[in-house]
Design a protein around this motif. Structure first.
Motif, mmCIF file in Angstrom:
data_model
loop_
_atom_site.group_PDB
_atom_site.id
_atom_site.type_symbol
_atom_site.label_atom_id
_atom_site.label_comp_id
_atom_site.label_asym_id
_atom_site.label_seq_id
_atom_site.Cartn_x
_atom_site.Cartn_y
_atom_site.Cartn_z
ATOM 1 N N GLY A 62 0.807 -1.207 0.000
ATOM 2 C CA GLY A 62 0.000 0.000 0.000
ATOM 3 C C GLY A 62 0.841 1.257 0.000
ATOM 4 N N ALA A 63 1.915 1.276 0.774
ATOM 5 C CA ALA A 63 2.784 2.449 0.835
ATOM 6 C C ALA A 63 3.480 2.682 -0.502
ATOM 7 C CB ALA A 63 3.803 2.293 1.954
ATOM 8 N N ARG A 64 3.910 1.607 -1.153
ATOM 9 C CA ARG A 64 4.547 1.766 -2.469
ATOM 10 C C ARG A 64 3.558 2.330 -3.480
ATOM 11 N NH1 ARG A 64 7.370 -3.149 -1.208
ATOM 12 N NH2 ARG A 64 5.716 -4.368 -2.209
ATOM 13 N N ALA A 65 2.327 1.826 -3.470
ATOM 14 C CA ALA A 65 1.322 2.327 -4.413
ATOM 15 C C ALA A 65 0.989 3.788 -4.136
ATOM 16 C CB ALA A 65 0.056 1.468 -4.326
ATOM 17 N N ALA A 66 0.872 4.127 -2.867
ATOM 18 C CA ALA A 66 0.489 5.495 -2.491
ATOM 19 C C ALA A 66 1.545 6.512 -2.882
ATOM 20 C CB ALA A 66 0.239 5.556 -0.992
ATOM 21 N N THR A 67 2.798 6.120 -2.857
ATOM 22 C CA THR A 67 3.899 7.059 -3.077
ATOM 23 C C THR A 67 4.498 6.959 -4.477
ATOM 24 O OG1 THR A 67 5.512 5.479 -2.177
ATOM 25 C CG2 THR A 67 4.485 7.009 -0.624
ATOM 26 N N ALA A 68 3.997 6.057 -5.299
ATOM 27 C CA ALA A 68 4.582 5.839 -6.633
ATOM 28 C C ALA A 68 4.584 7.129 -7.444
ATOM 29 C CB ALA A 68 3.802 4.757 -7.369
ATOM 30 N N GLY A 69 5.729 7.468 -7.980
ATOM 31 C CA GLY A 69 5.848 8.636 -8.851
ATOM 32 C C GLY A 69 5.940 9.966 -8.134
#
Length: 319
Positions: A62-69
């Protein structure tokens, strides 16, 4: 990730859509940044210029998806008092891991808890961390991990500490829904501890502006900053400001110790008891270092009270 790739990204990701995160998202849009506002459901009202995004940032995925880009990530996530000791370290691990992987800068909204009891000494960024409470020690441990990650070059991190919130949209604060609705309707206004002691409150819009400034100034990374906070006055003086504007005395009930009352239920107060020292000794925040470094100043308390009364009037009118 190359330096060139990092510099071409402009997205600012705000984790947490409470009063701080939502106000920050609006401030970042005002400053011209594309903004992603993240919470578990992404079902809040539409905000101009803001992409709402659903993710559980207590998980690595979830953290990776939220912060992607994202070029800058703002950690404004909080959880219920009874869940903090368990959940906040888990959220830190996931969020810190995500920015270590991506290279995004991390701006953390922090509390005064690591300082512990100060016996009335004004808190600066140099004040020792002497917390003895469970939540204070937990926050200090988290902060040391953030700063260690920065020192070791694993992440670029900066921490912005705030006093108790006050202002438009702030409900769950000692100067929030326990005060303003009662003031406006002739109901009970709650005070905690000794309301004659100096107590710092930080305008939620100053919290947002301060975090946004840290997000725009990487030269501030690697340390703690106190977000712009108006000079401390007593809570009683703020009550008097409210009375002056309303033209009527407030019906104030003061709790000398932590016990359930009004919006503060038994579960909350049981967890808050260890932090009640904040209302039995002066709580004085000195934000002059931030003000000097970034050429800013906190909102005067008189303006904060005016804006907060106006927001609560509208909130009450809308049911």
């Amino acid at each position: 990730m190359s330096t060139e790739a990092r510099e071409t990204r402009t997205l600012h990701a705000v984790l947490g859509s409470g009063p701080a995160g939502t106000t920050l998202a609006r401030e970042l849009v005002r400053r011209g940044h594309p903004v992603r506002l993240v919470d578990r459901r992404a079902d809040g009202p539409a905000l101009d210029g803001v992409e709402r995004f659903a993710a559980d940032v207590s998980t690595a995925e979830g953290a990776r998806a939220a912060t992607a880009g994202a070029a800058v990530v703002y950690h404004c996530v909080n959880v219920g008092y009874h869940l903090q000791v368990e959940m906040m370290p888990r959220i830190q691990e996931a969020v810190l891991g995500a920015v270590e992987e991506s290279g995004a800068r991390l701006v953390v909204l922090d509390t005064l808890y690591p300082y512990g009891e100060t016996r009335g000494e004004a808190m600066t960024e140099e004040t020792p961390w002497r917390a003895t409470s469970r939540k204070g020690r937990m926050r200090a441990e988290l902060d040391e991990r953030y700063l260690t990650a920065h020192r070791e070059g694993r992440a670029r991190v900066v921490l912005g500490r705030s006093a108790d919130f006050v202002g438009p949209g702030v409900l769950n604060s000692s100067l929030g829904a326990a005060v303003f609705p009662g003031a406006l309707t002739g109901g009970v206004v709650l005070g905690l501890g000794d309301i004659g002691l100096p107590h710092s409150y930080t305008n939620i819009e100053d919290v947002a502006a301060g975090l946004a400034t840290l997000g725009e100034h990487p030269e501030g990374d690697g340390r703690v900053w106190h977000l712009p906070t108006a000079p401390a006055v007593s809570t009683r003086e703020i009550h008097l400001m409210i009375e002056k504007r309303l033209g009527t005395p407030l019906d104030v009930t003061v709790l000398p110790e932590a016990r359930p009352f009004g919006p503060f239920d038994e579960e909350f107060m049981a967890e808050y008891a260890e932090m009640f020292y904040q209302h039995t000794e002066p709580q004085i925040v000195d934000s002059s270092a931030f003000e000097r470094a970034f050429g800013t100043a906190p909102t005067p308390l008189t303006q904060t009270v005016d804006a907060t009364l106006a927001w609560y009037r509208a909130w009450l009118a809308n049911g």
